[in-house]
Scaffold this motif. Structure first.
Motif, PDB file in Angstrom:
ATOM      1  N   UNK A  88      37.325  41.675  45.747  1.00  0.00           N
ATOM      2  CA  UNK A  88      36.973  43.097  45.643  1.00  0.00           C
ATOM      3  C   UNK A  88      38.071  43.788  44.357  1.00  0.00           C
ATOM      4  N   UNK A  89      39.439  43.480  44.648  1.00  0.00           N
ATOM      5  CA  UNK A  89      40.277  43.994  43.713  1.00  0.00           C
ATOM      6  C   UNK A  89      39.990  43.565  42.232  1.00  0.00           C
ATOM      7  N   UNK A  90      39.727  42.172  42.153  1.00  0.00           N
ATOM      8  CA  UNK A  90      39.396  41.773  40.897  1.00  0.00           C
ATOM      9  C   UNK A  90      38.179  42.593  40.207  1.00  0.00           C
ATOM     10  N   UNK A  91      37.097  42.785  40.901  1.00  0.00           N
ATOM     11  CA  UNK A  91      36.054  43.407  40.500  1.00  0.00           C
ATOM     12  C   UNK A  91      36.500  44.899  40.087  1.00  0.00           C
ATOM     13  N   UNK A  92      37.351  45.403  40.696  1.00  0.00           N
ATOM     14  CA  UNK A  92      37.598  47.193  40.614  1.00  0.00           C
ATOM     15  C   UNK A  92      38.559  46.927  39.497  1.00  0.00           C
ATOM     16  N   UNK A  93      39.363  46.085  39.194  1.00  0.00           N
ATOM     17  CA  UNK A  93      40.212  46.052  38.093  1.00  0.00           C
ATOM     18  C   UNK A  93      39.376  45.764  36.710  1.00  0.00           C
ATOM     19  N   UNK A  94      38.132  45.011  36.853  1.00  0.00           N
ATOM     20  CA  UNK A  94      37.239  44.747  35.744  1.00  0.00           C
ATOM     21  C   UNK A  94      36.614  45.924  35.451  1.00  0.00           C
ATOM     22  N   UNK A  95      36.093  46.596  36.527  1.00  0.00           N
ATOM     23  CA  UNK A  95      35.479  47.821  36.386  1.00  0.00           C
ATOM     24  C   UNK A  95      36.275  49.115  35.687  1.00  0.00           C
ATOM     25  N   UNK A  96      37.511  49.095  36.070  1.00  0.00           N
ATOM     26  CA  UNK A  96      38.525  50.107  35.522  1.00  0.00           C
ATOM     27  C   UNK A  96      38.773  49.755  34.013  1.00  0.00           C
ATOM     28  N   UNK A  97      38.938  48.494  33.409  1.00  0.00           N
ATOM     29  CA  UNK A  97      39.147  47.939  32.078  1.00  0.00           C
ATOM     30  C   UNK A  97      37.896  48.341  31.501  1.00  0.00           C
ATOM     31  N   UNK A  98      36.458  48.074  31.806  1.00  0.00           N
ATOM     32  CA  UNK A  98      35.347  48.537  31.087  1.00  0.00           C
ATOM     33  C   UNK A  98      35.615  49.988  30.898  1.00  0.00           C
ATOM     34  N   UNK A  99      35.661  50.838  31.885  1.00  0.00           N
ATOM     35  CA  UNK A  99      35.643  52.161  31.907  1.00  0.00           C
ATOM     36  C   UNK A  99      36.581  52.843  30.773  1.00  0.00           C
TER      37      UNK A  99
END
Length: 188
Positions: free
Chosen positions: A159-170
């Motif tokens: 979940x931490x990796x998914x959140x970091x990737x979503x923040x990067x896309x944003x």
């Protein structure tokens, strides 16, 4: 991402807070592809509710312990033999009779040969046991080096990796000016 984590050590000066207790730690768990890592205390690695060593690692540790025990036995046999030889040498030096028969000398010469042979046989038997039962490398740290995280902690890392990737896309979307609305061009 696969649930396999390798234990590594970093310099004490590079120690950071443990993921669980936030105390400074120089132990790191890292994925084989180096995409994710986190600092962890060695005491947490021993906790079966946090991570489990892989089967291969557990076997390697058991083999390493067997080899160490056999090495200790070999050393004990060698020391025992050396002590016997020292005692015999002292007895020889103390004896004042230097005019012994050739038969006596032959008998004395044969006895150490037998004892040497017995010692060599013991050492050979122990080394054969060590070679047959152990192929582990010596000089390796005492704990396992490959772990699998328990389900809860593994899901937390995902979940931490998914959140970091979503923040990067944003962040990337925010840099693109075409995503913002344009200024109206018509008359009001």
């Amino acid at each position: 991402m696969e649930n396999i984590w390798h234990h590594r050590k970093v310099a004490e000066t590079a120690a950071k807070g443990c993921m669980v207790c936030y105390k400074p730690s120089s132990s790191v768990l890292i994925t084989p592809d180096s995409k994710d890592f986190f600092y962890i205390c060695p005491s947490h690695l021993k906790d079966r509710n946090f991570a489990l060593p892989t089967d291969d690692e557990a076997k390697a540790i058991a083999e390493r312990k067997k080899k160490e025990e056999l090495d200790r036995e070999i050393e004990a046999v060698k020391k025992e033999y050396e002590e016997k030889m020292k005692k015999k040498q002292q007895k020889k030096d103390k004896s004042k009779d230097r005019d012994k028969d050739a038969k006596d000398k032959d008998k004395e010469d044969k006895k150490p040969d037998k004892e040497e042979q017995e010692r060599d046989d013991k050492i050979k038997a122990l080394t054969d046991k060590a070679d047959a039962s152990s192929t582990a490398k010596s000089g390796v740290d005492d704990g396992p080096r490959v772990f699998q995280l328990q389900k809860h902690f593994y899901n937390q890392r995902l979940e931490k990796m998914r959140n970091a990737e979503a923040a990067k896309r944003a962040r990337e979307r925010m840099r693109n000016p075409q995503l913002f609305p344009s200024v109206p061009s018509g008359n009001p």
